[in-house]
Design a protein around this motif. Structure first.
Motif, PDB file in Angstrom:
ATOM      1  N   SER A 686       0.830  -1.202   0.000  1.00 55.05           N
ATOM      2  CA  SER A 686       0.000   0.000   0.000  1.00 55.05           C
ATOM      3  C   SER A 686       0.866   1.254   0.000  1.00 55.05           C
ATOM      4  CB  SER A 686      -0.927   0.001   1.220  1.00 55.05           C
ATOM      5  OG  SER A 686      -1.769  -1.133   1.227  1.00 55.05           O
ATOM      6  N   PHE A 687       1.958   1.225   0.768  1.00 57.55           N
ATOM      7  CA  PHE A 687       2.847   2.385   0.823  1.00 57.55           C
ATOM      8  C   PHE A 687       3.561   2.566  -0.517  1.00 57.55           C
ATOM      9  CE2 PHE A 687       6.678   4.739   2.235  1.00 57.55           C
ATOM     10  CZ  PHE A 687       6.026   5.850   2.748  1.00 57.55           C
ATOM     11  N   GLY A 688       3.844   1.478  -1.210  1.00 56.33           N
ATOM     12  CA  GLY A 688       4.430   1.582  -2.541  1.00 56.33           C
ATOM     13  C   GLY A 688       3.515   2.324  -3.497  1.00 56.33           C
ATOM     14  N   VAL A 689       2.188   2.084  -3.383  1.00 59.09           N
ATOM     15  CA  VAL A 689       1.223   2.830  -4.200  1.00 59.09           C
ATOM     16  C   VAL A 689       1.274   4.306  -3.840  1.00 59.09           C
ATOM     17  CG1 VAL A 689      -1.191   3.060  -4.859  1.00 59.09           C
ATOM     18  CG2 VAL A 689      -0.255   0.791  -4.411  1.00 59.09           C
ATOM     19  N   VAL A 690       1.381   4.609  -2.539  1.00 57.76           N
ATOM     20  CA  VAL A 690       1.492   6.010  -2.101  1.00 57.76           C
ATOM     21  C   VAL A 690       2.731   6.657  -2.714  1.00 57.76           C
ATOM     22  CG1 VAL A 690       1.856   7.526  -0.119  1.00 57.76           C
ATOM     23  CG2 VAL A 690       0.212   5.650   0.033  1.00 57.76           C
ATOM     24  N   LEU A 691       3.863   5.943  -2.719  1.00 52.55           N
ATOM     25  CA  LEU A 691       5.087   6.484  -3.303  1.00 52.55           C
ATOM     26  C   LEU A 691       4.885   6.837  -4.773  1.00 52.55           C
ATOM     27  CD1 LEU A 691       7.820   4.104  -1.793  1.00 52.55           C
ATOM     28  CD2 LEU A 691       7.125   6.368  -0.993  1.00 52.55           C
ATOM     29  N   CYS A 696       3.712  10.863  -9.195  1.00 53.19           N
ATOM     30  CA  CYS A 696       2.903  11.209 -10.372  1.00 53.19           C
ATOM     31  C   CYS A 696       1.801  12.233 -10.085  1.00 53.19           C
ATOM     32  CB  CYS A 696       2.251   9.946 -10.949  1.00 53.19           C
ATOM     33  SG  CYS A 696       3.435   8.648 -11.350  1.00 53.19           S
ATOM     34  N   ALA A 697       1.397  12.374  -8.813  1.00 44.77           N
ATOM     35  CA  ALA A 697       0.351  13.330  -8.420  1.00 44.77           C
ATOM     36  C   ALA A 697      -0.943  13.096  -9.201  1.00 44.77           C
ATOM     37  CB  ALA A 697       0.828  14.766  -8.592  1.00 44.77           C
ATOM     38  N   ARG A 698      -1.397  11.832  -9.237  1.00 37.30           N
ATOM     39  CA  ARG A 698      -2.675  11.509  -9.863  1.00 37.30           C
ATOM     40  C   ARG A 698      -3.390  10.474  -9.018  1.00 37.30           C
ATOM     41  NH1 ARG A 698      -3.009   6.655 -14.044  1.00 37.30           N
ATOM     42  NH2 ARG A 698      -4.583   6.194 -12.463  1.00 37.30           N
ATOM     43  N   ALA A 699      -4.683  10.294  -9.285  1.00 35.30           N
ATOM     44  CA  ALA A 699      -5.490   9.352  -8.519  1.00 35.30           C
ATOM     45  C   ALA A 699      -5.001   7.921  -8.757  1.00 35.30           C
ATOM     46  CB  ALA A 699      -6.960   9.474  -8.905  1.00 35.30           C
ATOM     47  N   VAL A 700      -5.128   7.070  -7.731  1.00 43.01           N
ATOM     48  CA  VAL A 700      -4.662   5.690  -7.879  1.00 43.01           C
ATOM     49  C   VAL A 700      -5.590   4.877  -8.767  1.00 43.01           C
ATOM     50  CG1 VAL A 700      -3.410   5.702  -5.699  1.00 43.01           C
ATOM     51  CG2 VAL A 700      -5.803   4.990  -5.730  1.00 43.01           C
ATOM     52  N   ILE A 701      -6.861   5.271  -8.851  1.00 37.96           N
ATOM     53  CA  ILE A 701      -7.812   4.667  -9.788  1.00 37.96           C
ATOM     54  C   ILE A 701      -8.514   5.797 -10.525  1.00 37.96           C
ATOM     55  CG2 ILE A 701      -9.909   3.280 -10.075  1.00 37.96           C
ATOM     56  CD1 ILE A 701      -7.569   1.596  -9.278  1.00 37.96           C
ATOM     57  N   ASP A 702      -8.396   5.814 -11.836  1.00 42.19           N
ATOM     58  CA  ASP A 702      -9.022   6.870 -12.641  1.00 42.19           C
ATOM     59  C   ASP A 702      -9.671   6.239 -13.869  1.00 42.19           C
ATOM     60  OD1 ASP A 702      -9.836   9.057 -14.033  1.00 42.19           O
ATOM     61  OD2 ASP A 702      -7.931  10.151 -13.904  1.00 42.19           O
ATOM     62  N   PRO A 703     -10.972   5.886 -13.791  1.00 40.68           N
ATOM     63  CA  PRO A 703     -11.643   5.209 -14.910  1.00 40.68           C
ATOM     64  C   PRO A 703     -11.745   6.056 -16.175  1.00 40.68           C
ATOM     65  CG  PRO A 703     -12.901   5.005 -12.862  1.00 40.68           C
ATOM     66  CD  PRO A 703     -11.847   6.022 -12.617  1.00 40.68           C
ATOM     67  N   SER A 704     -11.502   7.368 -16.088  1.00 44.97           N
ATOM     68  CA  SER A 704     -11.601   8.221 -17.273  1.00 44.97           C
ATOM     69  C   SER A 704     -10.395   8.061 -18.197  1.00 44.97           C
ATOM     70  CB  SER A 704     -11.721   9.685 -16.844  1.00 44.97           C
ATOM     71  OG  SER A 704     -10.540  10.141 -16.209  1.00 44.97           O
ATOM     72  N   LEU A 705      -9.324   7.406 -17.742  1.00 42.64           N
ATOM     73  CA  LEU A 705      -8.121   7.240 -18.546  1.00 42.64           C
ATOM     74  C   LEU A 705      -8.227   5.994 -19.431  1.00 42.64           C
ATOM     75  CD1 LEU A 705      -5.445   8.053 -15.811  1.00 42.64           C
ATOM     76  CD2 LEU A 705      -6.211   9.541 -17.664  1.00 42.64           C
ATOM     77  N   PRO A 706      -7.349   5.859 -20.413  1.00 42.43           N
ATOM     78  CA  PRO A 706      -7.320   4.615 -21.213  1.00 42.43           C
ATOM     79  C   PRO A 706      -7.140   3.400 -20.327  1.00 42.43           C
ATOM     80  CG  PRO A 706      -5.959   6.319 -22.232  1.00 42.43           C
ATOM     81  CD  PRO A 706      -6.400   6.870 -20.898  1.00 42.43           C
ATOM     82  N   ARG A 707      -7.551   2.254 -20.824  1.00 40.11           N
ATOM     83  CA  ARG A 707      -7.672   1.055 -20.006  1.00 40.11           C
ATOM     84  C   ARG A 707      -6.368   0.661 -19.302  1.00 40.11           C
ATOM     85  NH1 ARG A 707      -9.233  -3.467 -24.338  1.00 40.11           N
ATOM     86  NH2 ARG A 707     -10.790  -1.859 -24.790  1.00 40.11           N
ATOM     87  N   ASP A 708      -5.211   0.837 -19.957  1.00 38.54           N
ATOM     88  CA  ASP A 708      -3.965   0.409 -19.327  1.00 38.54           C
ATOM     89  C   ASP A 708      -3.434   1.425 -18.322  1.00 38.54           C
ATOM     90  OD1 ASP A 708      -3.429   2.276 -21.237  1.00 38.54           O
ATOM     91  OD2 ASP A 708      -1.653   1.287 -22.058  1.00 38.54           O
ATOM     92  N   GLN A 709      -4.122   2.579 -18.183  1.00 39.08           N
ATOM     93  CA  GLN A 709      -3.667   3.617 -17.261  1.00 39.08           C
ATOM     94  C   GLN A 709      -4.590   3.795 -16.059  1.00 39.08           C
ATOM     95  OE1 GLN A 709      -2.747   7.336 -19.291  1.00 39.08           O
ATOM     96  NE2 GLN A 709      -2.206   6.250 -21.182  1.00 39.08           N
ATOM     97  N   ILE A 710      -5.692   3.056 -16.012  1.00 39.57           N
ATOM     98  CA  ILE A 710      -6.689   3.261 -14.962  1.00 39.57           C
ATOM     99  C   ILE A 710      -6.091   3.016 -13.578  1.00 39.57           C
ATOM    100  CG2 ILE A 710      -8.820   2.344 -13.963  1.00 39.57           C
ATOM    101  CD1 ILE A 710      -9.853   1.926 -16.803  1.00 39.57           C
ATOM    102  N   ASN A 711      -5.391   1.898 -13.422  1.00 39.21           N
ATOM    103  CA  ASN A 711      -4.788   1.533 -12.135  1.00 39.21           C
ATOM    104  C   ASN A 711      -3.362   2.072 -12.085  1.00 39.21           C
ATOM    105  OD1 ASN A 711      -3.201  -0.151 -10.193  1.00 39.21           O
ATOM    106  ND2 ASN A 711      -5.197  -1.103  -9.870  1.00 39.21           N
ATOM    107  N   LEU A 712      -3.093   3.000 -11.171  1.00 36.10           N
ATOM    108  CA  LEU A 712      -1.792   3.666 -11.124  1.00 36.10           C
ATOM    109  C   LEU A 712      -0.662   2.677 -10.860  1.00 36.10           C
ATOM    110  CD1 LEU A 712      -0.006   6.170 -11.099  1.00 36.10           C
ATOM    111  CD2 LEU A 712      -0.615   6.493  -8.686  1.00 36.10           C
ATOM    112  N   ALA A 713      -0.855   1.704  -9.971  1.00 39.32           N
ATOM    113  CA  ALA A 713       0.206   0.749  -9.657  1.00 39.32           C
ATOM    114  C   ALA A 713       0.609  -0.046 -10.906  1.00 39.32           C
ATOM    115  CB  ALA A 713      -0.243  -0.187  -8.541  1.00 39.32           C
ATOM    116  N   GLU A 714      -0.381  -0.537 -11.633  1.00 46.09           N
ATOM    117  CA  GLU A 714      -0.089  -1.306 -12.840  1.00 46.09           C
ATOM    118  C   GLU A 714       0.563  -0.434 -13.905  1.00 46.09           C
ATOM    119  OE1 GLU A 714      -3.746  -3.045 -14.025  1.00 46.09           O
ATOM    120  OE2 GLU A 714      -3.940  -4.331 -12.249  1.00 46.09           O
TER     121      GLU A 714
END
Length: 838
Positions: A686-691, A696-714
């Motif tokens: 979880s802390f790795g996601v925070v890092l 990047c200063a963006r939401a960790v989940i953003d459904p408005s982005l293209p499919r491969d960018q929705i999940n910040l960790a991935e």
């Protein structure tokens, strides 16, 4: 003669028929429901406007009364003729409607900000109906800039002969409305009794009490899954939107070919689920669907991440219609909400749906978490004859609770008759508050305590106050390990927060409101108050008191006190000036954090988490590490907060704790999710996601982005592997980052986000890597990129954390034990000044 008699009989029968026509809807209910003609109002205009096949009546026709207002008109191009005019309210005003039939009504309000003399973009206002806030702090500029839907839609029970919609402008502003729709809905479109989903899964499906008819529902999403926009008169004038932008794993789904045949509704128009009638959803919604993409190598489920309000009950409706199976009883689907298994979906009843297609639906009341998204998934059942999963439609409605804060509407606010009770009431309240303050002052003088710094915090005993914690649980036994020395009287907190006045609210979460307050000793505090009278949150309340009363670290939030009188659940922290880490990453109105600031904040938070893991006997796993739970003081010193979900570490030398999965979508450790085995490495993930969020200063989940960018960790790991990490760095810090510092930081992120927990570093090692990245950034380390960046490399200017054997001896890591209430005066205390505080 016979012919004349026949004519008389025919004439008599016609008269009877004419007499019976007004009662036809009562005598012949099978004639069905049609959308009534009232009320459809073109506000701010005397002219009628036709949209589709509905006539919106101009206000010159006395269909409804309105008060104290003016009109605005627009000649520029707008998306609907309804948006050519608006009615403007400069002070509290209303529309009043006559109601001749009790039942469930739909209310639609249209707000489109066109260019005008009044500058509709600057409108800010509230809207209420008796007992409920429909809209609070509406900001027309925000809605316009975000391209929000100009229509707000509500469902509510009306049983009074008149009904008022009240517009309440905020100070120095005004309210407006372009059009209003108010009409009676068909019976049982929404049921009063709905299953209440809880995170315990299928066994947690209990009836939602006291029922939806005592609430108001606000439409948040209405999706035609696998299809296009659907609207029309046979759809109660509702609009259904495509679902494509809400996928969490779009590669797993595909659109099913539309059904070109006839959709048969097998029940009457007033049926009450689970079988759909023609008003439940239009046939065009049931003609399309999304299903599992069998060609995808990773296809196991389809998941939608749906934006919802934080920590609020919502009505979730899922629509199904199998129009491709060869016969009934072949398709079985497993349904998940927030990754928790709910139930198998197989609804075919031979008595009702003897042939396909057979449309049906399921309703659930779901309490959203603080991620801002509701996660809904479907997957094929392994025992099904056809290995497939599908969904045709989806609706989400926010449940609005009755509020005692809605003021009564005054038709003549300037009249002395209406003002006198208000003035007298205000004087009485002020007088009682002065008496209460003087009484408390007298008490503190007569009963000094041993610790003079804490005179306001006298522990009450006896009397009529009732405690949730010390007088026993629902099973009759008191909760253990509660530090009674931290108890604060309820009266002190009432005085500190102006009796929990709405103007003092600085945040809201699932636990309740957070208020800013000032104690009698002058200390500014944050007061986190659970919903009065509610039993929800008691375990989290207890957990936070137990943990925070026994630990102390300069990078962990510290507890000043708590109150559990009269069934209250209140936690008190010191006011944290700079709010949350997420505030400073996402709020464009706040100064941007430098890269050096961000590294120092990450190091501080990692220090706090490392202390939890290794500095406390047995260890503590936070279980909800995220950027909203990292708070910043006036010097941007970080503190980890919110321990309501925390768990003590494993015992008997076990490497993990087996527990129900809890956390926040986007930060949740995938290994913990799959195995339900919680370890310290879950916090590391979880802390790795925070890092990554910090970088990047963006939401960790953003459904408005293209499919491969929705999940910040991935997305972050993918960019790291492709050597593109520089491309997703926050533009405001790109020019500040030393490339060697970025390289070390990105390696730390990558190690923290490993799928297998055993491959992740400990929090101690992670902390060392972050300190090393900071030293590089400061220029202490040689800039030569060929130098080894081993985490074990000793740097003379870098403070190495003490070993476990000496950890408790370091002042920075001191553990508080017993009733050391004087610790509450420490200046490092913290506060939850966050919009989605737990």
């Amino acid at each position: 003669m016979a012919i004349a008699m026949l004519h008389r009989i025919q004439h008599f029968l016609c008269l009877i028929l004419v007499f019976l026509l007004p009662f036809s809807s009562l005598l012949f209910p099978s004639l069905g429901y049609n959308v009534p003609d009232k009320y459809f109002i073109n506000c701010g205009s005397d002219s009628n406007v036709t949209v589709g096949d509905k006539v919106y009546v101009g206000e010159s026709n006395p269909v409804a009364r309105f008060s104290r207002s003016k009109t605005e008109s627009n000649e520029s191009q707008v998306p609907s003729p309804l948006y050519q005019t608006a009615r403007i309210f400069r002070r509290e005003s209303s529309y009043e409607f006559g109601i001749d039939t009790n039942g469930t009504y739909l209310v639609r309000l249209h707000f489109f900000s066109f260019t005008s003399r009044s500058n509709l973009y600057s409108a800010r206002f509230n809207i209420s109906v008796p007992g409920f806030w429909l809209v609070q702090k509406f900001d027309a500029r925000n809605d316009t800039e975000n391209n929000a839907d100009p229509v707000k839609e509500f469902f509510m029970e009306i049983t009074s002969p008149t009904f008022k919609i009240i517009f309440r402008p905020l100070p120095s502003s005004f309210a407006f409305v372009n059009a209003i729709e108010l009409f009676l809905l068909p019976l049982n479109l929404i049921s009063n009794n709905v299953s209440h989903f809880t995170f315990s899964g299928y066994m947690g499906l209990t009836s939602y009490r006291p029922g939806l008819y005592s609430r108001v529902l606000e439409t948040k999403l209405r999706l035609n899954v696998g299809g296009q926009i659907v609207t029309g008169p046979d759809n109660l004038l509702r609009k259904w939107f495509p679902d494509d932008s809400y996928f969490a794993n779009p590669e797993n789904a595909k659109n099913r070919s539309p059904f070109m045949g006839r959709i048969e509704y097998h029940v009457g128009d007033d049926s009450d689920g689970p079988y759909a009638n023609k008003f439940t959803a239009p046939s065009d919604v049931y003609r399309t669907a999304k299903e599992i993409n069998s060609s995808s190598s990773s296809a196991g489920n389809i998941t939608w991440a749906l934006p919802v309000d934080y920590n609020t009950d919502h009505l979730l409706r899922l629509h199904f219609c199998d129009y491709w199976s060869p016969q009934i009883d072949h398709a079985y689907i497993n349904l998940f909400i927030y990754d928790t298994y709910v139930m198998p979906v197989n609804i075919y009843d031979p008595e009702v749906s003897k042939e396909l297609p057979a449309p049906y639906y399921f309703d659930f009341v779901v309490h959203s978490d603080d991620s801002g998204f509701m996660k809904v998934s479907i997957a094929p059942d392994a025992s099904a004859r056809i290995r497939d999963a599908f969904l045709n439609g989806l609706e989400i409605m926010k449940i609005i609770e009755r509020s005692s804060s809605v003021p009564p509407y005054l038709d003549e606010p300037n009249s002395e008759h209406n003002r006198l009770p208000v003035v007298l009431g205000s004087v009485l309240i002020i007088f009682m508050m002065i008496l209460g303050f003087l009484w408390r002052l007298k008490i503190t003088k007569e009963k000094p305590t041993e610790n003079s710094d804490w005179l306001p915090m006298l522990v009450t005993a006896g009397g009529s106050s009732q405690s949730r914690l010390t007088e026993g649980t629902s099973q009759g036994s008191a909760l253990p390990n509660i530090n009674l020395g931290l108890k604060i009287p309820l009266l002190d907190l009432q005085l500190a927060t102006n009796n929990f006045h709405a103007s003092q609210i600085i945040g809201k979460g699932s636990f309740g409101n957070v208020y800013k307050g000032v104690l009698q000793n002058g200390m500014t505090v944050a007061v986190k108050r659970g919903e009065p009278g509610s039993g929800e949150g008691l375990p989290e309340f207890h957990t936070e008191i137990v943990i925070l009363s026994k630990i102390r670290h300069k990078h962990l939030v510290s507890l000043i006190g708590y109150c559990d009188e009269n069934f209250e659940m209140i936690l008190v922290y010191e006011y944290m000036e700079k709010g949350t880490l997420r505030d400073h990453l996402s709020n464009k109105n706040l100064p941007r954090l430098s890269w050096k600031n961000r590294l120092e904040i990450c190091i501080g938070a990692a220090s706090g988490l490392h202390y939890l893991h290794k500095g406390v006997d047995g260890g503590i796993i936070h279980r909800d590490v995220k950027s909203t739970n990292i708070l910043l003081d006036e010097n941007l010193v970080a503190k980890v907060a919110d321990f309501g979900l925390s768990r003590t570490g494993p015992v008997d030398h076990q490497p993990y704790v087996t527990t129900v999965v809890k956390g926040t979508f986007g930060y949740l450790d995938p290994e913990y999710f799959k195995t339900q085995q919680l370890t310290e490495k879950s916090d590391v993930y979880s802390f790795g996601v925070v890092l990554l969020e910090v970088l990047c200063a963006r939401a960790v989940i953003d459904p408005s982005l293209p499919r491969d960018q929705i999940n910040l960790a991935e997305w972050g790991i993918l960019c790291k592997n492709k050597g593109m990490l520089q491309d997703i760095v926050d533009p405001s810090i790109k020019d500040q980052i030393d490339q060697n510092s970025l390289r070390k930081f990105s390696e730390t992120v990558e190690k923290s986000l490993q799928e297998d927990g055993s491959d992740r570093p400990t929090m101690d090692a992670l902390l060392w890597d972050l300190e090393y990245a900071l030293q590089i950034q400061r220029g202490v380390q040689d800039e030569d990129s060929s130098i080894s960046v081993s985490a074990s490399l000793q740097l003379p200017s870098v403070r190495r954390l003490p070993s476990l054997s000496t950890l408790s001896e370091v002042a920075e890591f001191a553990i508080v034990t017993g009733n050391e209430s004087n610790c509450a005066a420490d200046s490092v205390f913290s506060l939850l000044k966050i919009d989605d505080a737990r």
